[in-house]
Motif scaffolding. Structure first.
Motif, mmCIF file in Angstrom:
data_model
loop_
_atom_site.group_PDB
_atom_site.id
_atom_site.type_symbol
_atom_site.label_atom_id
_atom_site.label_comp_id
_atom_site.label_asym_id
_atom_site.label_seq_id
_atom_site.Cartn_x
_atom_site.Cartn_y
_atom_site.Cartn_z
ATOM 1 N N ARG A 279 -0.047 12.670 -9.051
ATOM 2 C CA ARG A 279 -0.740 13.938 -8.772
ATOM 3 C C ARG A 279 0.172 15.134 -9.035
ATOM 4 O O ARG A 279 -0.297 16.214 -9.372
ATOM 5 C CB ARG A 279 -1.283 13.939 -7.337
ATOM 6 C CG ARG A 279 -2.511 13.049 -7.246
ATOM 7 C CD ARG A 279 -3.042 12.771 -5.862
ATOM 8 N NE ARG A 279 -4.111 11.783 -5.987
ATOM 9 C CZ ARG A 279 -4.319 10.773 -5.138
ATOM 10 N NH1 ARG A 279 -3.535 10.624 -4.081
ATOM 11 N NH2 ARG A 279 -5.299 9.919 -5.340
ATOM 12 N N LEU B 247 -7.114 5.850 -10.120
ATOM 13 C CA LEU B 247 -7.350 6.537 -8.839
ATOM 14 C C LEU B 247 -6.726 7.922 -8.686
ATOM 15 O O LEU B 247 -7.156 8.690 -7.826
ATOM 16 C CB LEU B 247 -6.860 5.661 -7.670
ATOM 17 C CG LEU B 247 -7.491 4.267 -7.505
ATOM 18 C CD1 LEU B 247 -6.847 3.542 -6.322
ATOM 19 C CD2 LEU B 247 -8.998 4.356 -7.317
ATOM 20 N N TRP B 248 -5.687 8.254 -9.476
ATOM 21 C CA TRP B 248 -4.927 9.465 -9.135
ATOM 22 C C TRP B 248 -5.786 10.726 -9.222
ATOM 23 O O TRP B 248 -5.603 11.678 -8.473
ATOM 24 C CB TRP B 248 -3.670 9.616 -10.011
ATOM 25 C CG TRP B 248 -3.900 10.154 -11.402
ATOM 26 C CD1 TRP B 248 -4.086 9.419 -12.539
ATOM 27 C CD2 TRP B 248 -3.963 11.527 -11.812
ATOM 28 N NE1 TRP B 248 -4.277 10.233 -13.629
ATOM 29 C CE2 TRP B 248 -4.204 11.542 -13.212
ATOM 30 C CE3 TRP B 248 -3.858 12.745 -11.133
ATOM 31 C CZ2 TRP B 248 -4.341 12.726 -13.948
ATOM 32 C CZ3 TRP B 248 -3.976 13.926 -11.869
ATOM 33 C CH2 TRP B 248 -4.215 13.900 -13.253
ATOM 34 N N ASP C 125 -11.746 1.881 -0.831
ATOM 35 C CA ASP C 125 -13.024 2.121 -1.529
ATOM 36 C C ASP C 125 -13.215 1.185 -2.725
ATOM 37 O O ASP C 125 -14.343 0.885 -3.100
ATOM 38 C CB ASP C 125 -13.099 3.566 -2.060
ATOM 39 C CG ASP C 125 -13.138 4.599 -0.946
ATOM 40 O OD1 ASP C 125 -13.601 4.253 0.154
ATOM 41 O OD2 ASP C 125 -12.697 5.743 -1.172
ATOM 42 N N GLU D 146 0.704 4.431 -2.607
ATOM 43 C CA GLU D 146 0.557 5.828 -2.169
ATOM 44 C C GLU D 146 1.622 6.730 -2.803
ATOM 45 O O GLU D 146 1.329 7.839 -3.256
ATOM 46 C CB GLU D 146 0.636 5.931 -0.630
ATOM 47 C CG GLU D 146 -0.595 5.411 0.098
ATOM 48 C CD GLU D 146 -1.921 5.959 -0.455
ATOM 49 O OE1 GLU D 146 -1.991 7.165 -0.776
ATOM 50 O OE2 GLU D 146 -2.879 5.163 -0.580
ATOM 51 N N ASP E 8 -11.319 10.789 -5.848
ATOM 52 C CA ASP E 8 -11.149 10.744 -4.397
ATOM 53 C C ASP E 8 -11.358 9.346 -3.823
ATOM 54 O O ASP E 8 -11.497 9.195 -2.618
ATOM 55 C CB ASP E 8 -12.061 11.786 -3.710
ATOM 56 C CG ASP E 8 -13.459 11.787 -4.304
ATOM 57 O OD1 ASP E 8 -13.841 10.752 -4.903
ATOM 58 O OD2 ASP E 8 -14.166 12.806 -4.162
ATOM 59 N N GLN E 9 -11.368 8.329 -4.689
ATOM 60 C CA GLN E 9 -11.475 6.963 -4.175
ATOM 61 C C GLN E 9 -10.128 6.494 -3.621
ATOM 62 O O GLN E 9 -9.087 6.760 -4.218
ATOM 63 C CB GLN E 9 -11.914 6.002 -5.285
ATOM 64 C CG GLN E 9 -13.399 6.070 -5.618
ATOM 65 C CD GLN E 9 -13.802 4.935 -6.569
ATOM 66 O OE1 GLN E 9 -13.240 4.787 -7.643
ATOM 67 N NE2 GLN E 9 -14.768 4.131 -6.153
ATOM 68 N N THR E 10 -10.176 5.777 -2.498
ATOM 69 C CA THR E 10 -8.955 5.179 -1.938
ATOM 70 C C THR E 10 -8.926 3.697 -2.306
ATOM 71 O O THR E 10 -9.900 3.163 -2.833
ATOM 72 C CB THR E 10 -8.956 5.285 -0.397
ATOM 73 O OG1 THR E 10 -10.065 4.499 0.087
ATOM 74 C CG2 THR E 10 -9.102 6.728 0.064
ATOM 75 N N LEU E 11 -7.813 3.030 -1.968
ATOM 76 C CA LEU E 11 -7.711 1.592 -2.220
ATOM 77 C C LEU E 11 -8.831 0.844 -1.498
ATOM 78 O O LEU E 11 -9.458 -0.066 -2.068
ATOM 79 C CB LEU E 11 -6.340 1.070 -1.765
ATOM 80 C CG LEU E 11 -6.086 -0.428 -1.981
ATOM 81 C CD1 LEU E 11 -6.104 -0.803 -3.465
ATOM 82 C CD2 LEU E 11 -4.757 -0.854 -1.354
ATOM 83 N N ASP F 223 -1.323 -5.601 1.680
ATOM 84 C CA ASP F 223 -1.575 -4.746 2.837
ATOM 85 C C ASP F 223 -0.630 -5.216 3.939
ATOM 86 O O ASP F 223 -0.837 -6.273 4.531
ATOM 87 C CB ASP F 223 -3.042 -4.893 3.270
ATOM 88 C CG ASP F 223 -3.386 -4.007 4.468
ATOM 89 O OD1 ASP F 223 -2.467 -3.711 5.266
ATOM 90 O OD2 ASP F 223 -4.557 -3.627 4.606
ATOM 91 N N LEU G 78 0.845 7.209 -6.473
ATOM 92 C CA LEU G 78 -0.282 8.137 -6.644
ATOM 93 C C LEU G 78 0.167 9.581 -6.414
ATOM 94 O O LEU G 78 -0.234 10.488 -7.151
ATOM 95 C CB LEU G 78 -1.422 7.772 -5.678
ATOM 96 C CG LEU G 78 -2.251 6.541 -6.051
ATOM 97 C CD1 LEU G 78 -3.143 6.118 -4.886
ATOM 98 C CD2 LEU G 78 -3.096 6.801 -7.295
ATOM 99 N N THR H 208 0.822 -1.209 0.000
ATOM 100 C CA THR H 208 0.000 0.000 0.000
ATOM 101 C C THR H 208 0.862 1.267 0.000
ATOM 102 O O THR H 208 0.501 2.260 -0.621
ATOM 103 C CB THR H 208 -0.959 -0.006 1.216
ATOM 104 O OG1 THR H 208 -0.223 -0.463 2.357
ATOM 105 C CG2 THR H 208 -2.118 -0.942 0.995
#
Length: 375
Positions: free
Chosen positions: A81, A106-107, A115, A74, A110-113, A150, A77, A70
């Motif tokens: 951005r 996802l970048w 989500d 991050e 506003d969805q996260t992993l 994770d 991402l 994860t």
């Protein structure tokens, strides 16, 4: 498996697939005028970035390890951005391509992993995505899934969505010439396992069976050749196709007990995914044989094991197949402790999304038996 009609399936494939030596250069032609591109890679595969022939501003993020977690996602991402890319390119093996799928999806939202974990939860807007495979193993370029470890839970998070499919996938065998023999062997067995586990699956489907057969036959034909001579273009291309077919198998049917039993070896012992699959493959193949005898016989013949084999002979032949490729097949040699095996077994048995696909029912004791046999 049975005489009932097959359940319906949905097949997703990349919008465009390019196969052949030197085809990495087609990425730039396909992309056209692009303002900015983010290329995801490893420190090794980033060396191929110039061959993509991209126009505009190209940014490289190459901090992707063998088993992405994860934190890796991050960081990738965050890089996206900053770059605000018009195009995302995955240039690497399955780990890189899985991260590329999630970054493209996802970048910019506003969805996260959390989500999007599970099936069909990705919102749908996404940046153009090209996937350029540099190993022949996961078939990630063909598919709709991404797996991320994770670290806190010590488990894999699976995201599955049609929105993760590539706009362009490239299979250029020249990119795999420098893959070392041990990695070629392990990733080749992984591709084969995808095909075999989908073929002998409770949810097996005649259409997917066709892709699976093509995949494991190619591995039987070409894997030993590619391990022996990395520059054998024909063998390398055959394995890339096998890997791609395996990736197609993963979408509608998926893998079964073999992959479930391999996962703790990845998350706990940090074994490369392909090697983990190779170690358990002979034991799972033999365990399932009584329930899927005809299909198992077909696999055994395609891989050169022989015909009319007993369960024991089948397991031995599969072990030999992997050992002859130079793979170290004992868990103890990879740092496993006998005391760890029961907890691995409980963990693998709990991965129901794969275990429920297995043709033969497996109890926790059966899983433990397989780890012990592989020890």
């Amino acid at each position: 498996m049975n005489d009932m009609a097959s359940a319906s399936i949905t097949l997703h494939q990349p919008r465009r697939l390019v196969v052949g030596a030197g085809t990495i250069a087609e990425v730039g032609i396909w992309a056209g005028e692009v303002g900015s591109t983010l290329v995801l890679a490893t420190p090794i595969t980033s060396g191929f970035a110039d061959r993509l022939q991209l126009t505009g501003k190209v940014s490289l993020f190459d901090a992707i390890p063998g088993e992405p977690d994860t934190a890796t996602l991050e960081h990738a991402l965050a890089a996206a951005r900053e770059v605000t890319p018009d195009l995302v390119v995955g240039l690497g093996g399955g780990s890189v391509m899985d991260v590329a799928k999630l970054v493209a999806a996802l970048w910019d939202g506003d969805q996260t992993l959390a989500d999007v974990a599970g099936p069909n939860r990705v919102a749908g807007r996404r940046t153009r995505l090209a996937q350029v495979a540099t190993t022949a193993g996961t078939g990630s370029e063909a598919g709709i899934r991404a797996l991320i470890t994770d670290e806190e839970k010590g488990a894999k998070v699976a995201v599955e969505s049609p929105h993760l499919i590539a706009d362009l996938a490239v299979l250029d065998p020249q990119l795999t010439f420098s893959v070392p023999p041990a990695v070629t062997a392990a990733t080749g067995v992984d591709a084969m396992a995808h095909c075999v586990e989908a073929f002998t699956n409770r949810r097996a489907h005649p259409m997917i069976d066709g892709f699976a057969r093509m995949g494991f036959r190619l591995v039987g034909q070409y894997l030993a050749r590619a391990v022996k001579d990395g520059g054998d273009t024909q063998a390398r291309e055959g394995l890339m196709l096998a890997s791609y077919y395996g990736g197609i198998c993963l979408g509608p049917v998926n893998t079964a007990a073999g992959h479930a039993i391999a996962y703790p070896l990845g998350t706990r012992l940090h074994l490369p995914h392909g090697l983990a699959n190779a170690i358990v493959f002979p034991h799972v193949l033999a365990f399932n044989e009584p329930v899927v005898a005809e299909k198992t016989a077909e696999v055994a013949e395609a891989l050169g094991f022989g015909t009319n084999l007993s369960q024991h002979a089948l397991s031995e032949a599969a072990q030999r197949f992997c050992q002859d490729l130079g793979l170290q097949m004992s868990l103890s040699a990879h740092g496993a402790k006998e005391g760890d095996l029961p907890s691995f077994s409980t963990e693998a048995h709990a991965i129901r999304r794969l275990m429920d696909n297995n043709p033969a029912d497996m109890q926790v004791e059966d899983v433990l038996g397989i780890y012990r046999a592989a020890f």
